[in-house]
Design a protein around this motif. Structure first.
Motif, mmCIF file in Angstrom:
data_model
loop_
_atom_site.group_PDB
_atom_site.id
_atom_site.type_symbol
_atom_site.label_atom_id
_atom_site.label_comp_id
_atom_site.label_asym_id
_atom_site.label_seq_id
_atom_site.Cartn_x
_atom_site.Cartn_y
_atom_site.Cartn_z
ATOM 1 N N GLY B 42 0.787 -1.227 0.000
ATOM 2 C CA GLY B 42 0.000 0.000 0.000
ATOM 3 C C GLY B 42 0.820 1.279 0.000
ATOM 4 O O GLY B 42 0.271 2.371 -0.118
ATOM 5 N N TYR B 43 2.156 1.155 0.120
ATOM 6 C CA TYR B 43 3.030 2.345 0.097
ATOM 7 C C TYR B 43 3.066 2.930 -1.318
ATOM 8 O O TYR B 43 3.294 2.205 -2.278
ATOM 9 C CB TYR B 43 4.435 1.952 0.554
ATOM 10 N N LEU B 44 2.873 4.236 -1.438
ATOM 11 C CA LEU B 44 2.847 4.865 -2.760
ATOM 12 C C LEU B 44 4.001 5.829 -3.012
ATOM 13 O O LEU B 44 4.208 6.248 -4.146
ATOM 14 C CB LEU B 44 1.527 5.638 -2.937
ATOM 15 N N GLY B 45 4.738 6.202 -1.945
ATOM 16 C CA GLY B 45 5.836 7.148 -2.128
ATOM 17 C C GLY B 45 5.944 8.079 -0.929
ATOM 18 O O GLY B 45 5.117 8.020 -0.017
ATOM 19 N N HIS B 46 6.983 8.909 -0.938
ATOM 20 C CA HIS B 46 7.090 9.884 0.146
ATOM 21 C C HIS B 46 7.919 11.084 -0.297
ATOM 22 O O HIS B 46 8.649 11.031 -1.294
ATOM 23 C CB HIS B 46 7.713 9.254 1.413
ATOM 24 N N GLU B 47 7.772 12.172 0.440
ATOM 25 C CA GLU B 47 8.565 13.393 0.240
ATOM 26 C C GLU B 47 9.014 13.883 1.603
ATOM 27 O O GLU B 47 8.278 13.738 2.581
ATOM 28 C CB GLU B 47 7.699 14.472 -0.439
ATOM 29 N N SER B 48 10.202 14.475 1.676
ATOM 30 C CA SER B 48 10.748 14.825 2.982
ATOM 31 C C SER B 48 11.667 16.041 2.882
ATOM 32 O O SER B 48 12.401 16.197 1.912
ATOM 33 C CB SER B 48 11.543 13.608 3.486
ATOM 34 N N ALA B 49 11.610 16.916 3.881
ATOM 35 C CA ALA B 49 12.520 18.068 3.961
ATOM 36 C C ALA B 49 12.630 18.477 5.423
ATOM 37 O O ALA B 49 11.705 18.247 6.215
ATOM 38 C CB ALA B 49 11.991 19.225 3.117
ATOM 39 N N ARG B 50 13.784 19.050 5.774
ATOM 40 C CA ARG B 50 13.927 19.512 7.160
ATOM 41 C C ARG B 50 14.729 20.802 7.230
ATOM 42 O O ARG B 50 15.818 20.897 6.675
ATOM 43 C CB ARG B 50 14.617 18.436 8.027
ATOM 44 N N ASN B 51 14.190 21.833 7.886
ATOM 45 C CA ASN B 51 14.952 23.005 8.337
ATOM 46 C C ASN B 51 14.698 23.082 9.840
ATOM 47 O O ASN B 51 15.051 22.137 10.545
ATOM 48 C CB ASN B 51 14.536 24.263 7.585
ATOM 49 N N GLU B 52 14.084 24.172 10.313
ATOM 50 C CA GLU B 52 13.749 24.184 11.755
ATOM 51 C C GLU B 52 12.711 23.107 12.038
ATOM 52 O O GLU B 52 12.764 22.428 13.056
ATOM 53 C CB GLU B 52 13.181 25.534 12.192
ATOM 54 N N VAL B 53 11.764 22.998 11.126
ATOM 55 C CA VAL B 53 10.755 21.935 11.208
ATOM 56 C C VAL B 53 11.076 20.889 10.147
ATOM 57 O O VAL B 53 11.550 21.221 9.067
ATOM 58 C CB VAL B 53 9.344 22.530 10.943
ATOM 59 N N GLY B 54 10.878 19.640 10.478
ATOM 60 C CA GLY B 54 11.008 18.568 9.487
ATOM 61 C C GLY B 54 9.620 18.107 9.084
ATOM 62 O O GLY B 54 8.717 18.009 9.923
ATOM 63 N N ILE B 55 9.438 17.890 7.791
ATOM 64 C CA ILE B 55 8.151 17.387 7.296
ATOM 65 C C ILE B 55 8.416 16.158 6.438
ATOM 66 O O ILE B 55 9.194 16.225 5.493
ATOM 67 C CB ILE B 55 7.413 18.439 6.436
#
Lengths: 105, 105
Positions: B42-55
């Motif tokens: 069921g995994y379709l992908g991901h996106e990620s970034a981090r500065n003060e907050v990580g998303i």
């Protein structure tokens, strides 16, 4: 620094992008748009980070608020400039936040 | 670099966090978890970034896939370590992606 959102349901707009090499004016416009978004009815907060990919998630009360913000004239101008100059690619995802949970020291 | 997701509806898990000062082992565990998540049904992908907050936004076929991944034992161990050591705060939001649109040069 995390957005303080109310209990679900509410809405999230996930805006993921990769910048092009032409980024003149991008940072200023970003700040302007965050400022302008935060003044809109239904705006609940946002979180943002950028490395290779940039992710900005803005949170909204309902779909109507998102629609009105998308049609805001200054925002439309920024969107046009984004397509012409700043973004190599982007994807916008309109989501209903059904559940959330967190942790804070 | 943007996640190549199918036509909506599908699900997004928005994981927003602020790191504590103790980050030993965090990067390695992050990579392990991304790798492990990508092998889940069921995994379709991901996106990620981090500065003060990580998303980190991961995309999933349905709520059941998200539930099974949350309960994965290795993932549970990482979640426990995250609370004990790495995160000052975090928020997880489970969302239904209702609409998406994009732009690519």
């Amino acid at each position: 620094m995390l957005a303080q959102t109310p209990a679900p349901p509410y809405y999230a707009v996930i805006f993921s992008s990769v910048l092009s090499e032409e980024t003149t004016g991008y940072t200023e416009m970003s700040k302007l748009m965050v400022n302008l978004a935060s003044q809109q009815a239904g705006y609940l907060g946002h979180e943002s980070a950028r490395n290779e990919v940039g992710i900005t998630v803005s949170y909204w009360k309902d779909l109507e608020s998102i629609k009105i913000w998308k049609q805001n004239l200054d925002h439309q101008e920024a969107q046009t400039l984004g397509k012409l100059k700043w973004y190599q690619c982007y994807k916008t995802r309109i989501c209903k936040v059904e559940r959330d949970y967190g942790f804070e020291i």
